[in-house]
Scaffold this motif. Sequence first.
Motif, PDB file in Angstrom:
ATOM      1  N   LEU A  38      -5.226   2.001   5.858  1.00  0.00           N
ATOM      2  CA  LEU A  38      -4.064   1.117   5.754  1.00  0.00           C
ATOM      3  C   LEU A  38      -4.473  -0.123   4.976  1.00  0.00           C
ATOM      4  O   LEU A  38      -5.495  -0.744   5.257  1.00  0.00           O
ATOM      5  CB  LEU A  38      -3.564   0.730   7.147  1.00  0.00           C
ATOM      6  N   CYS A  39      -3.668  -0.480   4.006  1.00  0.00           N
ATOM      7  CA  CYS A  39      -4.021  -1.592   3.122  1.00  0.00           C
ATOM      8  C   CYS A  39      -4.051  -2.912   3.894  1.00  0.00           C
ATOM      9  O   CYS A  39      -3.099  -3.229   4.599  1.00  0.00           O
ATOM     10  CB  CYS A  39      -3.011  -1.682   1.990  1.00  0.00           C
ATOM     11  N   PRO A  40      -5.151  -3.673   3.760  1.00  0.00           N
ATOM     12  CA  PRO A  40      -5.207  -4.960   4.465  1.00  0.00           C
ATOM     13  C   PRO A  40      -4.435  -6.060   3.725  1.00  0.00           C
ATOM     14  O   PRO A  40      -4.327  -7.161   4.229  1.00  0.00           O
ATOM     15  CB  PRO A  40      -6.707  -5.266   4.481  1.00  0.00           C
ATOM     16  N   PHE A  41      -3.929  -5.739   2.549  1.00  0.00           N
ATOM     17  CA  PHE A  41      -3.275  -6.784   1.746  1.00  0.00           C
ATOM     18  C   PHE A  41      -1.762  -6.697   1.771  1.00  0.00           C
ATOM     19  O   PHE A  41      -1.076  -7.545   1.227  1.00  0.00           O
ATOM     20  CB  PHE A  41      -3.779  -6.744   0.294  1.00  0.00           C
ATOM     21  N   HIS A  42      -1.217  -5.641   2.339  1.00  0.00           N
ATOM     22  CA  HIS A  42       0.226  -5.607   2.538  1.00  0.00           C
ATOM     23  C   HIS A  42       0.527  -4.772   3.784  1.00  0.00           C
ATOM     24  O   HIS A  42      -0.304  -3.953   4.202  1.00  0.00           O
ATOM     25  CB  HIS A  42       0.958  -5.080   1.278  1.00  0.00           C
ATOM     26  N   GLY A  43       1.658  -5.028   4.401  1.00  0.00           N
ATOM     27  CA  GLY A  43       1.966  -4.310   5.630  1.00  0.00           C
ATOM     28  C   GLY A  43       2.410  -2.890   5.313  1.00  0.00           C
ATOM     29  O   GLY A  43       3.292  -2.693   4.481  1.00  0.00           O
ATOM     30  N   HIS A  59      -8.333   0.775  -4.600  1.00  0.00           N
ATOM     31  CA  HIS A  59      -7.012   0.566  -5.206  1.00  0.00           C
ATOM     32  C   HIS A  59      -5.942   0.883  -4.180  1.00  0.00           C
ATOM     33  O   HIS A  59      -6.069   1.849  -3.440  1.00  0.00           O
ATOM     34  CB  HIS A  59      -6.829   1.458  -6.434  1.00  0.00           C
ATOM     35  N   CYS A  60      -4.877   0.045  -4.145  1.00  0.00           N
ATOM     36  CA  CYS A  60      -3.775   0.313  -3.238  1.00  0.00           C
ATOM     37  C   CYS A  60      -2.550   0.719  -4.049  1.00  0.00           C
ATOM     38  O   CYS A  60      -2.119  -0.024  -4.930  1.00  0.00           O
ATOM     39  CB  CYS A  60      -3.454  -0.922  -2.404  1.00  0.00           C
ATOM     40  N   PHE A  61      -2.035   1.912  -3.756  1.00  0.00           N
ATOM     41  CA  PHE A  61      -0.852   2.377  -4.490  1.00  0.00           C
ATOM     42  C   PHE A  61       0.410   1.679  -4.006  1.00  0.00           C
ATOM     43  O   PHE A  61       1.447   1.743  -4.640  1.00  0.00           O
ATOM     44  CB  PHE A  61      -0.699   3.898  -4.345  1.00  0.00           C
ATOM     45  N   GLY A  62       0.310   1.020  -2.840  1.00  0.00           N
ATOM     46  CA  GLY A  62       1.482   0.336  -2.306  1.00  0.00           C
ATOM     47  C   GLY A  62       1.713  -1.008  -2.976  1.00  0.00           C
ATOM     48  O   GLY A  62       2.807  -1.284  -3.459  1.00  0.00           O
ATOM     49  N   CYS A  63       0.681  -1.854  -3.018  1.00  0.00           N
ATOM     50  CA  CYS A  63       0.891  -3.193  -3.554  1.00  0.00           C
ATOM     51  C   CYS A  63       0.156  -3.407  -4.866  1.00  0.00           C
ATOM     52  O   CYS A  63       0.310  -4.445  -5.496  1.00  0.00           O
ATOM     53  CB  CYS A  63       0.489  -4.246  -2.533  1.00  0.00           C
ATOM     54  N   GLY A  64      -0.649  -2.454  -5.278  1.00  0.00           N
ATOM     55  CA  GLY A  64      -1.249  -2.547  -6.607  1.00  0.00           C
ATOM     56  C   GLY A  64      -2.569  -3.296  -6.677  1.00  0.00           C
ATOM     57  O   GLY A  64      -3.168  -3.369  -7.733  1.00  0.00           O
TER      58      GLY A  64
HETATM   59 ZN   LIG Z   1      -1.635  -2.712  -0.516  1.00  0.00          ZN
END
Ligand SMILES: [Zn+2]
Length: 586
Positions: A38-43, A59-64
Motif C-alpha cells: 500500500l502506497c505510503p504517499f497516498h491513501g 513506483h506508485c501507479f496510484g499517485c505517480g
Molecule cells: Zn501512491
Amino acid sequence: MALFPQRFIDDLKHQADIVVVIQDYVSLKKTGATYKGLCPFHGEKTPSFHVHRDKGFFHCFGCGVGGDVFKFLELHEKIGFGDAIKLLAQRFGVTPPEMEENDEQRANAAERETLLKVHESAAKWFQQQLASPAGARIRRQIESRGITDATSQALGLGFAPPAREALKTALLEEGFSQPVLLRAGLVVQRDDASVIDRFRNRLMIPICRDTGSVIAFGGRAVDPDQQPKYLNSPETPIYSKGRTLYGLNVSKNAIRERKFAILVEGYFDFAQVYQAGFQGVVASCGTALTPQQAQQLRRFTNKVVLSFDPDAAGQGAAAKSCEMLAAEGFSVNVAVLPAGEDPDTFVRTKGAPGYAERLEHSAPYLEYLLDRAAANHNLNTDEGRVKFLGDMLPVASRIPDAAMRDRFADRLSFKARVTDDVVRAEIRRAVVQKQPALTKREVSSFGRVTKAEKGLIWLLIHQPEAALDALATLDGPDFEGLAAQVILDLARKLNDDKGFSPSALLERLTMVDAQLVTAIASEGEAHVHDAYDCVRIIKRLRWERERAAIQREIDRLQEVGAQDGEKLQELLIRKYGVIQRIEALV
Ligand SMILES: [Zn+2]
C-alpha cells in the motif's frame, strides 16, 4: 560543503537493499519479479505501490511518485539528499569516508573560501558607508519605508556610494587581488579595460547562505530615475540564484519552530513582514521558485503560506511557484491581500495584527483557485457554471490523492450547484485522460513523450548497455525539443563522464522527471523493443524538424519575391541534403 564522494554513494546504494529499506515503513509482498504494497504517499485500499529490487527503484501507479532508495527516504522522512545518505549509512552501519580531495578540488575550495571572504569584507564596508555621514540620505530613505535600525542591521543593509572605485580601492587595500574582485562580480571590466565598482549609488542588500555567509548582493536604486531598479550580483562559483532562497539565514529557526514559511516576493516585503514579528519568512525575489529552492526550504518545513500581491498571486511566477511546491509535496496556502496591496504596504498600514489575520485566514491553494474561478464567472447562469467547471476540472484531475479529490469534488459541486455525482464522474474522466498526480506542465510533457523516447527510457533501465550504445550515436541537436530531452541528455552525459546506472540517473533527475522514468520503467515491456529503432526515429524527427524549418524559410523568401537567387539556391541544396539524410535512415 559536506558532499559525499560518488563512489561512497554508489557503494552505499549497492549495500542498501531498497526492499529492506522500504519494508521498514511499508509491508511488501512479493509478486513475480516485484514487491507490492500500500502506497505510503497516498491513501489506498488496494496496493499499487511497486518496488523493483534488482533495478533499485519504486513506483506508485496510484499517485505517480517514484524514485530510488534515497528519494524514498527524502519523501518519507521529509529530509534532504545529504540526510537521506546519512540515515541510510547509519541503517547499514557504514561510516562515511573522510572527504578525499585532489589538487583541483583543493584549488576550487580555496577559491570559494576567498570569494566568501571578499563578500564578507564588502558587506562590512557597505554597512560602514551606510553608517557614515555620506549614508545619511539613504538611512532616511530606509526609515521612510518604515524599516527600523534594528531590522536594517539584522538584514545587514549597506550603501554603495556613487564613486567609481571606492569599494575596489578599499578591498585592494585589504589585500584582495583584482582578479578575485572580478571573479566575485564586485567590480566590472569595461570596454576601455578600466575596472570599476559594479554597484554605485545603491542600497545594498546582502544575499546569504542559510548559514549566514554572504554570497552575493542585491543593489537597489536610490534615485527615482536610476536604472535598473535592482542590480544583482552575477552567478559565481559560490552563488547560484536558482539555489538560493533570500532570508533563510535569519528565518530558518522561526520556520522550524512555527512549522511553516511565509513566501513573499521582494526584499522590502521580506523586511516588513520580518520586522512585524513574522520571522519565518523567505523571499523569491521576483522569479518562480525552483525545485532546488524548494529543497532548501524542505529542510525546515513542508508548509508554505504564499503572501503575494493578489493580482500576481493567481498568475505568472506565483502560480508557477504554487504548482511546483504542490508537485514537490508541499502543503501550500494562499493569504490574499486587498487588491493593489503587497505585504510591504499592507503591513505598514494595517500592522502586525492585520497581517496575522490574513495569515490565519489563508486558504489552501486549491480553495483559493476555486474562489478565484467562482469570482470570475457568473454562477447564476448555466454558461457561467459550465465555464467555471471547465476551469476547475483540470485542477481537480491534478490532485494526487483520491480522498482529497473527492472532497474537492464536493466543494466544486456545492459552488457550481451541480449534483456531486456529475462532478465526480467528470473528474474521474479528466483523471483518466490526464494521468493523475502530475501537474499541468508535467501532464503535457508526459503526454508528449514519443514512443521512441519511452522505448529508450525503458531500455536504459532494463537493458542499459544496448540503450547506451544507441544513445551514444545521438548528439545535442537530436534531443532538442523532445519531452524527454533532459533525461536522455543526462543519461548520455553520465555514460561519457562517470558511468551510467539506473540509480545514478534517478538520483540526479528532478522529482518530476524521475517519476516519468519510473512510470515508464514499471511497464511490462518497452514500447519500441530495439534501441537502434528508437534512435532512428528520434534522428528522423530531428531531420524532419530541420526540413520543415528550411521549407518555411524557402516559402518566406518566395512569398516576398526575393531577388536573392543565391540564398534560395543554398536553401534548396540544404533541403536536398536533409532529405537524403532522412532517406538514409529508412
Ligand atoms: Zn501512491
